[in-house]
Scaffold this active site. Structure first.
Site, PDB file in Angstrom:
ATOM      1  N   GLU A 182       5.675  -5.741 -51.694  1.00  0.00           N
ATOM      2  CA  GLU A 182       6.351  -6.672 -52.047  1.00  0.00           C
ATOM      3  C   GLU A 182       7.780  -6.834 -51.292  1.00  0.00           C
ATOM      4  OE1 GLU A 182       6.658  -6.881 -56.545  1.00  0.00           O
ATOM      5  OE2 GLU A 182       4.355  -7.005 -56.626  1.00  0.00           O
ATOM      6  N   GLU A 205      -2.342  -6.173 -56.622  1.00  0.00           N
ATOM      7  CA  GLU A 205      -1.795  -5.903 -58.209  1.00  0.00           C
ATOM      8  C   GLU A 205      -1.984  -7.256 -58.752  1.00  0.00           C
ATOM      9  OE1 GLU A 205       2.302  -4.938 -58.615  1.00  0.00           O
ATOM     10  OE2 GLU A 205       2.377  -3.356 -57.149  1.00  0.00           O
TER      11      GLU A 205
END
Length: 485
Positions: free
Chosen positions: A159, A270
Site C-alpha cells: 500500500e 487484501e
C-alpha cells in the site's frame, strides 16, 4: 408472497469456474509464522479450504533479523525467513512474498508503522537495497531450487499510496519497484514479480504505463480493496460507511481494475467485508454471505483474491485477549471456525462448471455449479448493513438433470455454523476454557441434512427459506444415463 424464483438448465452451456479464491490467503506479521498455533491453523486452512499461498507483512523488518548493521558491516541472516518458508513447503503451501518493510540498516528515515515498528521509508542507497534483494533471492534459489521459487510470487511493498505505509511519493515507489523487479529478474528471469500492491484499486493505470514505458518487468498487477474504501466521511464508523456503499461495489471496482491491468493477471492481495480490524460483523454470518457473493461475482476478472486474514492471531496494533473480537480472521485465536471460514468451505466444495441462471431478486442471488455427479445450488440473501433485508422464500427449478428426489442442504445463518451466538449464550467468556471451546467448536460445524425436492415434467425443483444474511448450499444428484432415481 411469491417466492424468488431462479431457473437453470444443467444440459446447457457452462463456463469454467476457477477457484481463484484459493490462490492466496492473508496473514498479519511475518514473525507470527514462527508460532506453533499460527502454523497449526494455517495447516488446517490448507487441508480444509485449499489455500495455496500465504502473504504477510514485515518479512524484511528488523524483528525478522534478515539484515542488520553491525560495526558498519551488513550482516545477512535468513534463518527466520527460511524457517517460515520451510514450514510452508512442508504443508504444501508457498509464499506470496511481500517485500517489506525497510531494514533499519538501509532506511533513509525513521518513520514506522504498527507496534512492531516496520520502517516505511525508501532505501537511502538503492545499490545496497538491490544487493540485499539479490542476496536474499539467490539464497532461496540455492536453498529450494529455481523450479520451486519460480512458483512463488514476489510483490514489491504494501500500500505505497497510503502515507501510513510509504513515506515518499508515487515516483519514488516506481523507483523502488524498478530496482527490485530488475534485480529479481537478474537472478532468474522466470521468477514472478509484480505490484503496485496499492490500497483502494489505485495507481494501476499509472503503474502499467510506467512499466511499459520503461521496459520494467511486471508479471502481474496487485491491489487491495474493502467495501468501506472511500465511502462516507472521515471519522464515520463502519456501519455508517457501509450505509453509503452499494451492492456489487467490489465487482464494479474489480471490473475497472481488470481493464486497467491491460491483460496482466490481476491479484487482490487484501480484501475483507470491511477494513476495520475490530468489526463485529467479521464474526457474524453477514461476512459469510458477503464472501460468497463477492467471490461468485468475480469470475473471469481475477487470478487470485486473498482474504485478509486466515486467523485472529494478529497483532498489528495490539494482541487482544478475547475469543470473539471482530478480528479479520477466519479462525479465532482458539481455532474456532467463524461463519466466514465455513463460507470458504462451501466454495471449495463447488465443481468447476458454472451454469447459466435466469432470475433476479433485490437481495437474493443464486448460482448453479456442476460437478461430475452432482450440481450445487448456491444461494445468498444479503444486503449491506442498514439496507432493507427480509426473510425470503426461494425456489430454484433445474432442467437437464434427470429424475432425482435427493437434495442435501448446508446452511450458514443466525442458527447454523454460528459459534458467536453460542458464545453470547455462554456469557461471552473472554478466554473460554476447554469445555467452552468444545461447545463453540460444535456450534461452528457446517452440518447438512436432506431436504425434499420435486420432479415433474423434467423439472427438478427445490424450495427453501433464507433468513437475512444467510448462505445455503444445496447439492442435487445428477442422474447418470441408464440409472434409475
Amino acid at each position: 408472497m411469491e417466492p424468488a424464483t431462479f431457473y437453470s438448465d444443467l444440459s446447457g452451456p457452462t463456463a469454467h469456474l476457477e477457484h481463484f479464491w484459493e490462490h492466496t490467503v492473508g496473514s498479519g506479521h511475518a514473525t507470527l509464522a514462527l508460532r506453533a498455533d499460527w502454523q497449526a491453523q494455517l495447516k488446517r486452512c490448507r487441508h480444509e479450504l485449499g489455500f495455496k499461498h500465504v502473504r504477510f507483512h514485515g518479512l524484511l523488518s528488523d524483528d525478522m533479523g534478515t539484515l542488520v548493521n553491525e560495526d558498519d558491516q551488513m550482516r545477512y541472516a535468513f534463518f527466520n525467513a527460511d524457517q517460515v518458508m520451510d514450514f510452508l513447503l512442508s504443508i504444501g503451501m508457498k509464499p506470496f512474498v511481500e517485500l517489506s518493510f525497510m531494514p533499519t540498516a538501509l532506511a533513509s528515515g525513521d518513520k514506522t508503522v504498527f507496534k512492531y515498528r516496520g520502517n516505511i521509508t525508501p532505501p537511502k542507497d538503492y545499490k545496497k537495497w538491490s544487493a540485499f534483494i539479490k542476496k536474499l533471492v539467490e539464497h532461496w534459489v540455492e536453498r529450494y531450487g529455481a523450479e520451486e521459487v519460480r512458483t512463488w510470487f514476489f510483490e514489491v511493498w504494501n500500500e505505497p499510496n497510503l502515507k501510513a505505509f510509504w513515506s515518499a511519493d508515487q515516483q519514488e515507489y516506481f523507483n523502488l519497484y524498478q530496482h527490485t523487479a530488475q534485480t529479481i529478474k537478474e537472478v532468474d528471469d522466470r521468477l514472478i514479480v509484480g505490484g503496485p500492491a496499492t490500497a483502494r484499486n489505485e495507481w494501476i493505470d499509472d503503474f502499467v504505463n510506467f512499466c511499459d514505458a520503461n521496459q520494467v518487468p511486471a508479471d502481474f498487477v496487485s491491489t487491495h480493496h474493502y467495501p468501506t474504501d472511500a465511502l462516507g466521511s472521515a471519522g464515520e464508523d463502519t456501519l455508517e460507511q457501509l450505509a453509503h456503499s452499494r451492492r456489487g461495489i467490489l465487482r464494479q471496482w474489480a471490473q475497472d481494475s481488470h481493464r486497467m491491468a491491460g491483460g496482466r493477471p490481476l491479484y487482490y492481495t487484501e480484501w475483507n467485508a470491511s477494513s476495520n480490524p475490530r468489526d463485529e460483523l467479521h464474526d457474524e454470518p453477514y461476512t459469510a454471505a458477503y464472501i460468497v457473493k463477492t467471490m461468485m461475482e468475480a469470475r473471469g476478472l481475477v487470478k487470485g483474491y486473498s482474504f485478509w486474514t486466515f486467523t485472529d492471531i494478529f497483532e498489528e496494533n495490539y494482541f487482544p485477549a478475547k475469543a470473539f473480537q471482530g478480528g479479520f480472521g477466519l479462525l479465532t485465536m482458539q481455532g474456532i471456525a467463524k461463519p466466514s471460514y465455513r463460507a470458504f468451505q462451501l466454495l471449495r466444495d463447488l465443481g468447476t462448471q458454472q451454469c447459466i441462471v435466469d432470475g433476479q431478486h433485490e437481495t437474493v442471488d443464486a448460482w448453479v455449479v456442476r460437478g461430475a455427479r452432482s450440481a450445487t445450488v448456491l444461494l445468498t440473501n444479503t444486503a449491506l448493513p442498514r439496507h432493507p433485508l427480509h426473510r425470503e422464500t426461494v425456489r430454484v427449478e433445474l432442467t437437464g438433470i434427470g429424475r432425482t428426489k435427493r437434495a442435501l442442504v448446508r446452511r450458514i445463518d443466525e442458527d447454523h455454523a454460528n459459534p458467536r451466538r453460542r458464545w453470547r449464550e455462554l456469557g461471552e467468556p473472554a478466554l473460554p476454557n476447554a469445555r467452552e471451546v468444545e461447545q463453540l467448536q460444535a456450534a461452528s460445524e457446517l452440518t447438512g441434512g436432506e431436504m425434499p425436492c420435486s420432479f415433474n415434467e423434467g423439472i427438478t425443483a427445490v424450495e427453501i427459506t433464507l433468513p437475512p444474511h444467510s448462505v445455503a448450499s444445496i447439492e442435487v444428484d445428477i442422474a447418470v444415463k441408464g440409472e434409475r432415481k
